[in-house]
Design a protein around this motif. Structure first.
Motif, PDB file in Angstrom:
ATOM      1  N   PHE A 111      27.344  98.685  -1.408  1.00 11.55           N
ATOM      2  CA  PHE A 111      26.447  99.651  -2.283  1.00 11.55           C
ATOM      3  C   PHE A 111      25.601  98.956  -3.071  1.00 11.55           C
ATOM      4  O   PHE A 111      24.428  99.391  -2.977  1.00 11.55           O
ATOM      5  CB  PHE A 111      27.294 100.510  -2.978  1.00 11.55           C
ATOM      6  CG  PHE A 111      27.967 101.877  -2.415  1.00 11.55           C
ATOM      7  CD1 PHE A 111      27.178 103.057  -2.177  1.00 11.55           C
ATOM      8  CD2 PHE A 111      29.052 101.623  -1.629  1.00 11.55           C
ATOM      9  CE1 PHE A 111      27.762 104.170  -1.772  1.00 11.55           C
ATOM     10  CE2 PHE A 111      29.612 102.931  -1.040  1.00 11.55           C
ATOM     11  CZ  PHE A 111      28.933 103.990  -0.815  1.00 11.55           C
TER      12      PHE A 111
ATOM     13  N   ARG B 250      21.765  99.317  -2.621  1.00 14.26           N
ATOM     14  CA  ARG B 250      20.788 100.005  -3.568  1.00 14.26           C
ATOM     15  C   ARG B 250      19.782  98.906  -4.202  1.00 14.26           C
ATOM     16  O   ARG B 250      18.553  99.237  -4.449  1.00 14.26           O
ATOM     17  CB  ARG B 250      21.617 100.310  -4.701  1.00 14.26           C
ATOM     18  CG  ARG B 250      21.155 100.980  -5.919  1.00 14.26           C
ATOM     19  CD  ARG B 250      22.158 101.579  -6.900  1.00 14.26           C
ATOM     20  NE  ARG B 250      23.322 100.477  -7.292  1.00 14.26           N
ATOM     21  CZ  ARG B 250      22.825  99.486  -8.299  1.00 14.26           C
ATOM     22  NH1 ARG B 250      21.922  99.718  -8.913  1.00 14.26           N
ATOM     23  NH2 ARG B 250      23.824  98.499  -8.534  1.00 14.26           N
TER      24      ARG B 250
ATOM     25  N   TYR C 145      23.443 107.775  -4.435  1.00 14.23           N
ATOM     26  CA  TYR C 145      24.256 107.055  -3.360  1.00 14.23           C
ATOM     27  C   TYR C 145      25.808 107.947  -3.153  1.00 14.23           C
ATOM     28  O   TYR C 145      26.154 108.285  -4.480  1.00 14.23           O
ATOM     29  CB  TYR C 145      24.439 105.562  -3.494  1.00 14.23           C
ATOM     30  CG  TYR C 145      23.347 104.865  -3.139  1.00 14.23           C
ATOM     31  CD1 TYR C 145      23.060 104.507  -1.846  1.00 14.23           C
ATOM     32  CD2 TYR C 145      22.359 104.626  -4.156  1.00 14.23           C
ATOM     33  CE1 TYR C 145      22.104 103.695  -1.581  1.00 14.23           C
ATOM     34  CE2 TYR C 145      21.041 103.972  -3.987  1.00 14.23           C
ATOM     35  CZ  TYR C 145      21.178 103.626  -2.819  1.00 14.23           C
ATOM     36  OH  TYR C 145      19.883 102.821  -2.178  1.00 14.23           O
TER      37      TYR C 145
ATOM     38  N   ALA D  47      27.377 104.292  -6.817  1.00 16.25           N
ATOM     39  CA  ALA D  47      27.558 105.521  -6.221  1.00 16.25           C
ATOM     40  C   ALA D  47      27.807 106.557  -7.239  1.00 16.25           C
ATOM     41  O   ALA D  47      28.523 106.323  -8.451  1.00 16.25           O
ATOM     42  CB  ALA D  47      28.749 105.620  -5.032  1.00 16.25           C
TER      43      ALA D  47
END
Length: 522
Positions: free
Chosen positions: A188, A192, A203, A226
């Protein structure tokens, strides 16, 4: 002192879509509608009620839920295919708030063996279908299926393409439950920070539980950036299931300060929602299931019981009553001690002196050594023997049930009214033997006590296996539990029902007895 602001995590519930894909867990459209209302009351932010293109029933369920269920965003699920997207758009057109959720595989394994397409072809399809969906809906979520097994550069390429076409939520799932938490969280972070436009979108994480890491991976995703987690109630779903809503929510609730995150879930509705989903899908909840399992807040060890009775925080990190779980933390078995017995007797309004407690403890240990647990019904009979006083209000006598091919069963029971020494016979009918017996017993209970629920469990296998029944009743706004063990499941349920009624009726004496037995220490 400045209190850090916690990140608000959106709870995306896919119980009615991914959860229903568990073998044997299918739901009717009518069941989905009822459960959708329950999930909305629970406080989920996004609801994915089904896969509209998959069947007329699923389309109808999503359409009806979109029209009727308010206060929650409705998600239409679709492959990166025009027909799927069209169905999702039509099914969700009446939603108060909606999004289109489309997916396509991203890993080499899936491209080679399942899609049998080149990466440029798949990226082009992702781009085209995201743009197509964006024409109909402002909020488009894109899922790169099997993201956790996709090379990071390939994943970033696909994410960049769909961001350019208007996707505002990027879901990076661990589709087969393969990732380790540090790997998943790092994915992630890298997407990102590495994808063009990657910091302008939200996310989402969608984790499967094949290695038992779904919740851990979801927490790692939050640490990686996220802000939405996709979950199912009880963790139901494909194979070993998905990240369990109740486990994730309580991890954030219990360790929110350390994790810096929180949700908007209404905690006291967790338990009822869990039981409703379990019943509708006919999926039993494992005894040791975190948060909602039968043993989650129950303790047999005498050392643990002693600590809990002195202060709950000694062995419990969550308060079950905040989750809507009736408190029944002490399970009486061969490892239980005198303190637990004294406390359980006090819950029935019975104060034991030292001699009575010793006599009860000796009888209890003898019984507990022969079987896995001592039921409330058995304990009350032992208390009556130890004290020489009748501890019960009612006792179940003879039970007979007439079975056959007729649509209704007939039950005849006798109920002993122990306070005045009388015994009466009652008959009733029901669609099954359990319903008929409970209805007959209810006629013999003078007070208006409502039957609120039944759990049945096997305590062994083979012809000599016994059944343990736990019955919940409601009286004057409070719930009471009774348990019983018997080789006949109908008898076990009937005796447990009587025990629960006794618990309710004896509760009026509880507070004054507890003050005498367990005085408050200043």
């Amino acid at each position: 002192m400045i209190i850090p602001v916690k990140k608000r995590i959106q709870i995306f519930d896919t119980t009615l879509r991914d959860g229903e894909q568990a073998p044997g867990a299918s739901l009717t459209p009518e069941q989905k509608i009822v459960l959708a209302y329950k999930l909305a009351e629970l406080g989920v932010d996004v609801l994915e009620p089904g896969f509209p293109i998959s069947s007329p029933g699923d389309f109808a369920a999503v359409e009806t839920i979109s029209r009727k269920v308010q206060g929650v965003e409705i998600c239409g699920f679709a492959r990166a295919v025009r027909g799927d997207i069209d169905a999702a758009v039509r099914a969700t057109r009446d939603a108060e708030r909606r999004r289109i959720h489309l997916f396509i595989s991203s890993s080499d394994i899936h491209l080679r063996h399942q899609l049998r397409k080149s990466r440029p072809e798949v990226v082009a399809a992702a781009r085209e279908m995201t743009a197509y969906a964006r024409q109909f809906c402002e909020v488009v979520e894109f899922t790169a299926m099997d993201a956790a097994r996709t090379g990071i550069d390939d994943l970033i390429e696909m994410v960049e393409a769909v961001i350019e076409e208007g996707a505002s939520i990027i879901n990076l799932p661990d589709t087969v439950g393969y990732a380790l938490p540090h790997e998943y969280g790092e994915m992630f972070r890298r997407v990102r920070l590495g994808a063009r436009g990657g910091q302008k979108v939200s996310y989402s994480a969608h984790c499967h539980n094949d290695l038992g890491l779904a919740v851990a991976n979801s927490l790692a995703a939050i640490a990686g950036g996220a802000t939405q987690i996709e979950v199912t109630v009880n963790g139901v779903g494909e194979r070993t299931g998905n990240c369990a809503l109740e486990e994730l929510v309580m991890a954030l609730e219990t360790r929110g300060d350390a994790l810096g995150a929180e949700t908007g879930i209404v905690l006291d509705k967790l338990y009822d929602t869990s039981r409703m989903i379990s019943g509708a899908m006919h999926f039993p909840i494992a005894y040791n299931k975190p948060v909602v399992g039968r043993n989650a807040f129950q303790h047999e060890s005498g050392i643990h019981q002693d600590g809990l009775l002195k202060d709950r925080s000694t062995y419990e990190i969550m308060d079950p009553e905040r989750l809507g779980i009736p408190r029944s933390m002490i399970i009486l078995g061969k490892h239980s001690g005198r303190h637990a017995l004294k406390d359980r007797a006090a819950k029935y309004g019975i104060a034991l002196d030292a001699a009575e407690l010793d006599a009860l403890y000796e009888s209890f240990k003898e019984t507990a050594d022969r079987q896995k647990a001592v039921s409330d019904d058995e304990l009350l009979r032992m208390v009556s023997t130890a004290t020489g006083q009748q501890a019960q209000v009612y006792e179940l006598g003879d039970v007979q049930v007439l079975a056959g091919s007729a649509p209704r069963r007939v039950a005849a029971v006798t109920v002993r009214h122990l306070q005045n020494g009388t015994e009466e016979a009652y008959t009733s009918t029901g669609s099954g033997p359990l319903e008929a017996v409970i209805a007959a017993i209810s006629q013999g209970i003078a007070e208006h006590i409502s039957f609120a629920g039944l759990d049945l469990h096997s305590l062994g296998s083979g012809e000599n296996a016994q059944a343990e029944a736990a019955v919940m009743v409601e009286w004057e706004g409070c719930k009471f539990r009774g348990t019983a063990i018997h080789q006949d499941i109908v008898m076990a349920a009937g005796i447990a029902y009587i025990a629960a009624c006794n618990a309710a009726l004896l509760s009026a004496r509880v507070e004054q007895v507890r003050e005498a037995v367990f005085p408050v220490v200043e």
